[in-house]
Design a protein around this motif. Structure first.
Motif, mmCIF file in Angstrom:
data_model
loop_
_atom_site.group_PDB
_atom_site.id
_atom_site.type_symbol
_atom_site.label_atom_id
_atom_site.label_comp_id
_atom_site.label_asym_id
_atom_site.label_seq_id
_atom_site.Cartn_x
_atom_site.Cartn_y
_atom_site.Cartn_z
ATOM 1 N N THR A 1 0.822 -1.208 0.000
ATOM 2 C CA THR A 1 0.000 0.000 0.000
ATOM 3 C C THR A 1 0.857 1.259 0.000
ATOM 4 O OG1 THR A 1 -0.236 -0.243 2.412
ATOM 5 C CG2 THR A 1 -2.054 -1.035 1.044
ATOM 6 N N ARG B 1 -4.989 1.389 5.537
ATOM 7 C CA ARG B 1 -5.024 0.526 4.365
ATOM 8 C C ARG B 1 -3.837 -0.427 4.449
ATOM 9 N NH1 ARG B 1 -5.314 5.702 0.428
ATOM 10 N NH2 ARG B 1 -3.610 6.173 1.836
ATOM 11 N N SER B 2 -4.103 -1.695 4.197
ATOM 12 C CA SER B 2 -3.032 -2.686 4.212
ATOM 13 C C SER B 2 -3.447 -3.867 3.356
ATOM 14 C CB SER B 2 -2.744 -3.163 5.642
ATOM 15 O OG SER B 2 -1.710 -4.133 5.641
ATOM 16 N N ALA B 3 -2.485 -4.421 2.619
ATOM 17 C CA ALA B 3 -2.750 -5.617 1.828
ATOM 18 C C ALA B 3 -2.525 -6.881 2.634
ATOM 19 C CB ALA B 3 -1.846 -5.624 0.582
ATOM 20 N N MET C 1 -4.630 1.594 -5.286
ATOM 21 C CA MET C 1 -4.958 0.902 -4.037
ATOM 22 C C MET C 1 -5.792 -0.350 -4.296
ATOM 23 S SD MET C 1 -3.633 2.134 -1.303
ATOM 24 C CE MET C 1 -2.613 3.578 -0.930
ATOM 25 N N CYS D 1 -6.769 -3.345 -1.699
ATOM 26 C CA CYS D 1 -7.226 -2.487 -0.611
ATOM 27 C C CYS D 1 -8.402 -1.634 -1.055
ATOM 28 C CB CYS D 1 -6.088 -1.586 -0.134
ATOM 29 S SG CYS D 1 -4.761 -2.513 0.613
ATOM 30 N N LEU E 1 -12.019 -4.378 -1.296
ATOM 31 C CA LEU E 1 -12.414 -5.215 -0.158
ATOM 32 C C LEU E 1 -13.922 -5.437 -0.103
ATOM 33 C CD1 LEU E 1 -10.083 -3.816 2.649
ATOM 34 C CD2 LEU E 1 -10.047 -6.144 1.712
ATOM 35 N N TYR F 1 -9.831 -8.807 8.488
ATOM 36 C CA TYR F 1 -9.258 -7.566 8.998
ATOM 37 C C TYR F 1 -10.016 -7.109 10.250
ATOM 38 C CZ TYR F 1 -6.506 -6.676 4.717
ATOM 39 O OH TYR F 1 -5.598 -6.738 3.687
#
Length: 271
Positions: A41, A84-86, A116, A121, A125, A135
């Protein structure tokens, strides 16, 4: 979750502690960020910056989150951090920091920027609810209050089902960017009554506030105009006016159902 029931929605690259402090005169919560947590990200954020978008790109995003929350420790506003995170691990790490600061960890399932979405992300999602719920689960297990930022009008996405699934996974709130489909707020409220629902998009004045609260939202959030004190003031007054009217209405209904009217006990005592 916060009072007054006005939040400041995250603005990429702008929503930091100084921004939250400036808005604390009329808001009960402020979502900092968005913050890109892992390398995928962060690389996406660099690409966004290269095409003139604002992004937070500190050397260490988790240290940045902690420093920003520390800076708000004496400010009368509940902070949140939009992330935000993969990958899962940084979500858990950020959630632990939020838990230590009584801050809300907000998972970004909202950003529609191609960079993104390509790394899994933001809006992507909404089409991968299993991972979104993972998550939520790890953030909740880390002890944080968890919000999920979503948007309407995404093809093939049913926000009602998503609200139910994130509720079951342990989310506390859902932050709905209603776009031009304001009535979806009522559908989400009905489908997941245990979630604290924050309504967002074009919140500017008494009319927009009352529309969202009429649909059952627990709170509203201000986006781009969050830096305008006049807008914040109008929105807070509208929110507080709505809930004051609601409280008076509930008191009147309760009094009528018990065969009394507001003030009747005081009149009897006076006699």
């Amino acid at each position: 979750m916060f009072e007054p029931r006005v939040a400041l929605a995250s603005l990429s690259g702008e929503a930091d502690a100084a921004w939250a402090r400036a808005g604390s005169d009329h808001a009960g919560a402020a979502f900092l960020g968005g913050v890109a947590l892992d390398e995928a990200t962060r690389e996406a954020a660099r690409k966004l910056v290269a095409r003139d978008r604002e992004e937070f790109l500190p050397d260490d995003p988790l240290v940045f989150v902690e420093d920003q929350l520390d800076a708000l420790s004496e400010v009368p506003i509940r902070p949140g951090v939009n992330v935000r995170s993969a990958t899962l691990e940084p979500i858990a790490d950020a959630a632990r920091i939020c838990a230590e600061h009584d801050a809300i960890l907000e998972i970004n399932a909202h950003c529609r920027q191609t960079e993104m979405c390509e790394v899994g992300c933001g809006e992507s999602l909404l089409r991968d609810t299993g991972r979104l719920c993972d998550y939520v689960d790890v953030a909740s297990d880390a002890g944080a209050a968890v919000s999920v930022k979503v948007r309407t009008e995404v093809s093939g996405v049913d926000l009602v089902e998503i609200a139910q699934e994130i509720d079951a996974a342990g989310a506390n709130a859902v932050h709905v960017d209603a776009m031009d489909t304001e009535s979806v707020v009522a559908d989400v409220v009905d489908a997941a009554p245990d979630l604290f629902v924050v309504a967002n998009n074009e919140v500017r004045d008494r009319e927009s506030v009352r529309e969202y609260l009429h649909y059952g939202a627990d709170a509203v959030s201000i986006g781009r105009p969050s830096t305008d004190a006049r807008v914040r003031r109008r929105v807070r007054r509208a929110v507080e006016g709505w809930f004051a009217e609601t409280d008076r209405g509930e008191q009147t209904d309760a009094a009528q159902s018990s065969g009394t009217t507001p003030g009747s006990h005081e009149e009897v005592d006076a006699q």
